[in-house]
Scaffold this active site. Structure first.
Site, short mmCIF file in Angstrom:
data_model
loop_
_atom_site.label_atom_id
_atom_site.label_comp_id
_atom_site.label_asym_id
_atom_site.label_seq_id
_atom_site.Cartn_x
_atom_site.Cartn_y
_atom_site.Cartn_z
N TYR A 136 0.85 -1.19 0.00
CA TYR A 136 0.00 0.00 0.00
C TYR A 136 0.89 1.24 0.00
O TYR A 136 1.99 1.22 0.54
CB TYR A 136 -0.85 0.08 1.27
CG TYR A 136 -2.03 -0.85 1.34
CD1 TYR A 136 -3.23 -0.51 0.72
CD2 TYR A 136 -1.97 -2.03 2.05
CE1 TYR A 136 -4.33 -1.34 0.81
CE2 TYR A 136 -3.06 -2.88 2.14
CZ TYR A 136 -4.24 -2.52 1.51
OH TYR A 136 -5.33 -3.36 1.60
N TYR A 175 -0.34 -9.70 1.36
CA TYR A 175 0.72 -8.94 2.06
C TYR A 175 0.81 -9.39 3.51
O TYR A 175 -0.17 -9.89 4.09
CB TYR A 175 0.48 -7.43 1.96
CG TYR A 175 -0.83 -6.92 2.53
CD1 TYR A 175 -0.99 -6.72 3.90
CD2 TYR A 175 -1.89 -6.60 1.69
CE1 TYR A 175 -2.18 -6.22 4.41
CE2 TYR A 175 -3.08 -6.12 2.20
CZ TYR A 175 -3.22 -5.93 3.57
OH TYR A 175 -4.40 -5.46 4.06
N ARG A 185 -2.23 -11.71 4.72
CA ARG A 185 -3.61 -11.54 4.30
C ARG A 185 -3.82 -12.11 2.90
O ARG A 185 -2.98 -11.89 2.01
CB ARG A 185 -4.00 -10.04 4.23
CG ARG A 185 -3.98 -9.23 5.50
CD ARG A 185 -5.04 -9.58 6.52
NE ARG A 185 -6.25 -10.23 6.07
CZ ARG A 185 -7.33 -9.63 5.55
NH1 ARG A 185 -7.37 -8.33 5.41
NH2 ARG A 185 -8.39 -10.32 5.21
N HIS A 188 -6.96 -8.99 -1.52
CA HIS A 188 -8.32 -8.46 -1.35
C HIS A 188 -8.39 -7.02 -1.82
O HIS A 188 -7.39 -6.32 -1.92
CB HIS A 188 -8.75 -8.54 0.12
CG HIS A 188 -7.84 -7.79 1.04
ND1 HIS A 188 -6.70 -8.34 1.56
CD2 HIS A 188 -7.88 -6.51 1.49
CE1 HIS A 188 -6.09 -7.45 2.31
NE2 HIS A 188 -6.77 -6.32 2.28
N HIS A 190 -10.61 -3.57 -0.75
CA HIS A 190 -11.54 -2.98 0.22
C HIS A 190 -12.62 -2.22 -0.53
O HIS A 190 -12.33 -1.49 -1.47
CB HIS A 190 -10.80 -2.01 1.14
CG HIS A 190 -9.76 -2.66 1.99
ND1 HIS A 190 -10.00 -3.10 3.26
CD2 HIS A 190 -8.45 -2.94 1.74
CE1 HIS A 190 -8.90 -3.61 3.76
NE2 HIS A 190 -7.94 -3.54 2.86
#
Ligand SMILES: [Fe+2]
Length: 270
Positions: A136, A175, A185, A188, A190
């Site tokens: 991110y 990540y 995780r 995905h 969000h």
């Protein structure tokens, strides 16, 4: 005198192994499934707020009742949004910079429906996600994976009259996070959805089919019901795939009864 060269312990990091977390997940799962088998009325379709394998949920989950605000009052001092503010190009996360982002170009297409299957139109959908390396653009994400200068990982769209939405983006990678040692995780995206008011906001995550990290992830597993979990997983849809351009996924979002609830509130307010 303290040694300034010694590595600082991250207060969120725990030494628990994946095996420890997985054993806790399995315990809760078997308790849930035996209760559910005994009485299907015990179905849980929402994540548990207090789910011990997801360590920080113990500290972060709400402990008091929600404070209900009047939607019209809050809009007297909160920012307003309108569908004119969202440009059509904002739903393409691959064209926000001078160059093209690295990764697998995908289209995610779906519909937003209310609990009775009716389309929810003019709905603001915002998405945010990691890049193709699982990184991110956020100061708290410092794990050693590259930032893509051509990918910010945020987009938004407004649903059409049939409740449809579409995003073009790059498939995110898994990540690591600090729930336990070697915690990862599943990939995905969000999603945030506003209804007709700022007080109607729903945030969720969309996953990709067949992710091997599903059984290991305490966030995904905090929804104890397998069918409810499945509803967060998009389907690969070859009709959304474009020749020599992108692969395609389909993911519908059902806001159970949300429209009816809002209409009741309006009736009661006036
Ligand atoms: Fe995330």
């Amino acid at each position: 005198m303290s040694d300034t060269n010694s590595p600082k312990l991250d207060p969120l990091a725990t030494a628990d192994s994946q095996e420890t977390i997985s054993a806790e997940i399995d315990d809760i799962s078997s308790q849930y499934n035996s209760g559910f088998t005994a009485d299907p009325a015990n179905e849980e379709t929402q994540p548990r707020l207090n789910y011990p394998p997801y360590r920080s949920s113990l500290l972060r989950h709400p402990t008091k009742d929600l404070h209900h605000t009047d939607p019209e009052t809050i809009e007297l001092y909160s920012p307003a949004f309108g569908h004119r503010d969202v440009h059509q190009l904002e739903s393409d996360l691959t064209i926000q910079h001078n160059g093209e982002p690295i990764g697998e170009r995908i289209v995610i297409r779906g519909r937003v429906l209310d609990g009775t299957g009716r389309p929810v139109r003019n709905q603001l959908i915002e998405i945010w996600q990691a890049n193709a390396a699982g990184r991110y653009i956020h100061k708290r994400d410092q794990h050693p994976a590259p930032i893509d200068p051509n990918f910010s990982g945020v987009g938004r769209a407004i649903t059409g009259d049939d409740g449809s939405y579409e995003f073009t983006t790059i498939k995110p990678a898994p990540y690591p996070w600090k729930n336990h040692h070697n915690a990862w995780r599943p990939a995905h995206v969000h999603f945030s959805l506003f209804g007709t008011d700022f007080t109607q906001r729903m945030i969720t995550q969309m996953y990709f089919p067949g992710d091997p990290l599903f059984p290991l992830d305490p966030i995904y597993q905090s929804i104890t019901d397998q069918q409810a979990r499945d509803r967060l997983v998009a389907s690969y849809d070859h009709s959304v795939t474009s020749h020599e351009w992108n692969t395609g996924y389909r993911w519908d979002i059902v806001l159970t009864g949300s429209q009816q609830t809002w209409m009741e509130d309006e009736d009661h307010d006036h």
